[in-house]
Design an enzyme around this catalytic site. Structure first.
Site: not given
Length: 149
Positions: A12-15, A147
């Site tokens: 999912g969101c890489f952050w 995040c």
């Protein structure tokens, strides 16, 4: 580090994935970016690429950590992030990683811990493009720890 290895995961969101992996002892460095099993840019997935010391942190430990970061039974979606670029994927760098990732996926699928099949792709790393510098260590730069919404 000359004896380090690389591992690449799409959760999912890489952050958030990057921040979580960076906290593990044995992680030397991380880069967020887009990866695909071929040079086809249409198949790109948000990933974190991890440089790690295999004497301190085993590849299988990275996979176990990866399972806990996201829902490996969700197709093209993680939380509010929807679309193919947010799919669950393990990109392998060599045959040993491929075999370990496939065995870990099979083991999780057969464990009975999840109520749906694991849809995580185990794919060869064909292409990795690092995201711009503003995306590297994004949460850390903005004083955030995750995040999530």
């Amino acid at each position: 580090m000359s004896n380090s290895e690389k591992a690449t995961f799409g959760a999912g969101c890489f952050w958030g994935a990057e921040a979580s992996f960076r906290a593990l002892e044995g992680v030397v460095d991380t880069r967020v970016g887009l990866a695909s099993p071929t040079d086809d840019r249409l198949l790109q997935i948000e990933v974190v690429q991890i440089e790690f010391d295999p004497k301190t942190l085993a590849y299988t430990q990275l996979i176990e950590h990866f399972w806990g970061l996201h829902n490996p039974t969700s197709v093209d979606r993680q939380g509010s992030d929807i679309g193919a670029k947010y799919r669950s994927a393990i990109f392998f760098h060599n045959t040993e990683q491929q075999e370990l990732a496939q065995a870990a996926k099979r083991s999780l699928d057969e464990s009975g811990q999840l109520n749906k099949p694991v849809v995580t792709g185990v794919l060869p790393l064909g292409h990795f493009a690092s995201a711009s510098e503003e995306h590297q260590r994004y949460l850390e730069k903005h004083g955030k720890s995750s995040c999530s919404i």
